[in-house]
Design a protein around this motif. Structure first.
Motif, PDB file in Angstrom:
ATOM      1  N   MET A  37       0.848  -1.201   0.000  1.00  0.00           N
ATOM      2  CA  MET A  37       0.000   0.000   0.000  1.00  0.00           C
ATOM      3  C   MET A  37       0.879   1.246   0.000  1.00  0.00           C
ATOM      4  N   ALA A  38       0.277   2.378  -0.268  1.00  0.00           N
ATOM      5  CA  ALA A  38       1.002   3.644  -0.262  1.00  0.00           C
ATOM      6  C   ALA A  38       1.529   3.934   1.138  1.00  0.00           C
ATOM      7  N   LEU A  39       2.691   4.541   1.191  1.00  0.00           N
ATOM      8  CA  LEU A  39       3.343   4.842   2.470  1.00  0.00           C
ATOM      9  C   LEU A  39       2.470   5.738   3.346  1.00  0.00           C
ATOM     10  N   LEU A  40       1.795   6.692   2.719  1.00  0.00           N
ATOM     11  CA  LEU A  40       0.950   7.622   3.476  1.00  0.00           C
ATOM     12  C   LEU A  40      -0.121   6.876   4.265  1.00  0.00           C
ATOM     13  N   TYR A  41      -0.781   5.910   3.631  1.00  0.00           N
ATOM     14  CA  TYR A  41      -1.834   5.156   4.319  1.00  0.00           C
ATOM     15  C   TYR A  41      -1.274   4.327   5.467  1.00  0.00           C
ATOM     16  N   ARG A  42      -0.107   3.736   5.241  1.00  0.00           N
ATOM     17  CA  ARG A  42       0.491   2.927   6.310  1.00  0.00           C
ATOM     18  C   ARG A  42       0.900   3.804   7.480  1.00  0.00           C
ATOM     19  N   VAL A  43       1.476   4.966   7.192  1.00  0.00           N
ATOM     20  CA  VAL A  43       1.884   5.881   8.268  1.00  0.00           C
ATOM     21  C   VAL A  43       0.667   6.366   9.043  1.00  0.00           C
ATOM     22  N   LEU A  44      -0.401   6.714   8.323  1.00  0.00           N
ATOM     23  CA  LEU A  44      -1.623   7.164   8.998  1.00  0.00           C
ATOM     24  C   LEU A  44      -2.195   6.058   9.884  1.00  0.00           C
ATOM     25  N   GLY A  45      -2.160   4.822   9.410  1.00  0.00           N
ATOM     26  CA  GLY A  45      -2.654   3.706  10.214  1.00  0.00           C
ATOM     27  C   GLY A  45      -1.834   3.501  11.472  1.00  0.00           C
ATOM     28  N   VAL A  46      -0.499   3.548  11.323  1.00  0.00           N
ATOM     29  CA  VAL A  46       0.375   3.363  12.484  1.00  0.00           C
ATOM     30  C   VAL A  46       0.185   4.511  13.473  1.00  0.00           C
ATOM     31  N   VAL A  47       0.092   5.725  12.971  1.00  0.00           N
ATOM     32  CA  VAL A  47      -0.095   6.885  13.861  1.00  0.00           C
ATOM     33  C   VAL A  47      -1.437   6.792  14.579  1.00  0.00           C
ATOM     34  N   ALA A  48      -2.487   6.432  13.849  1.00  0.00           N
ATOM     35  CA  ALA A  48      -3.820   6.335  14.465  1.00  0.00           C
ATOM     36  C   ALA A  48      -3.838   5.275  15.563  1.00  0.00           C
ATOM     37  N   LEU A  49      -3.293   4.099  15.278  1.00  0.00           N
ATOM     38  CA  LEU A  49      -3.270   3.042  16.303  1.00  0.00           C
ATOM     39  C   LEU A  49      -2.385   3.441  17.489  1.00  0.00           C
ATOM     40  N   SER A  50      -1.281   4.122  17.217  1.00  0.00           N
ATOM     41  CA  SER A  50      -0.391   4.554  18.300  1.00  0.00           C
ATOM     42  C   SER A  50      -1.057   5.597  19.186  1.00  0.00           C
ATOM     43  N   VAL A  51      -1.800   6.516  18.574  1.00  0.00           N
ATOM     44  CA  VAL A  51      -2.501   7.546  19.357  1.00  0.00           C
ATOM     45  C   VAL A  51      -3.575   6.904  20.230  1.00  0.00           C
ATOM     46  N   VAL A  52      -4.327   5.959  19.670  1.00  0.00           N
ATOM     47  CA  VAL A  52      -5.354   5.267  20.459  1.00  0.00           C
ATOM     48  C   VAL A  52      -4.706   4.502  21.602  1.00  0.00           C
ATOM     49  N   ALA A  53      -3.585   3.832  21.322  1.00  0.00           N
ATOM     50  CA  ALA A  53      -2.879   3.090  22.369  1.00  0.00           C
ATOM     51  C   ALA A  53      -2.368   4.037  23.454  1.00  0.00           C
TER      52      ALA A  53
END
Length: 122
Positions: A37-53
């Motif tokens: 997948m595009a890097l932007l989507y992966r970064v957004l996913g990792v950031v979103a999960l990290s913020v929730v955590a």
């Protein structure tokens, strides 16, 4: 009564920390799984999960203690008397001169010892 409430909250803390770990593992595994997948989507996913955590971790007893420590550190930093610009420049100049003097002394000692050893060895 307050002690009992803290004990109840600490019972759920283990579960919260487990969910935090699971979210972080999902972020890492998901980033690897969706490598095409595009890097932007992966970064957004990792950031979103990290913020929730992180937000979930801050609801635990240790998380609240960390927030309190951060607030106290901020208050303490505001109480510090920082040096003025002239004081900073003067102190920096003194340190630089001291380093230069010690460096020259060590160079001189090294040169003299090298000269003496070459005279002994021949």
């Amino acid at each position: 009564m307050k002690h009992n409430a803290e004990v109840q909250e600490s019972r759920h803390d283990g579960l919260k920390w487990a969910v935090v770990v699971i979210l972080l593992v999902l972020a890492v595994v998901g980033n690897t799984y969706f490598a095409d997948m595009a890097l932007l989507y992966r970064v957004l996913g990792v950031v979103a999960l990290s913020v929730v955590a992180a937000l979930l971790a801050l609801t635990t007893t240790k998380g609240r203690e960390l927030l309190e420590l951060a607030r106290n550190a901020k208050k303490e930093i505001q109480r510090v008397v920082w040096p003025t610009r002239p004081e900073t420049i003067q102190t920096t100049a003194i340190v630089l001169v001291a380093v230069l003097v010690v460096g020259l002394m060590l160079w001189l000692i090294d040169t003299l010892l090298g000269w003496a050893m070459s005279g002994v060895i021949g």
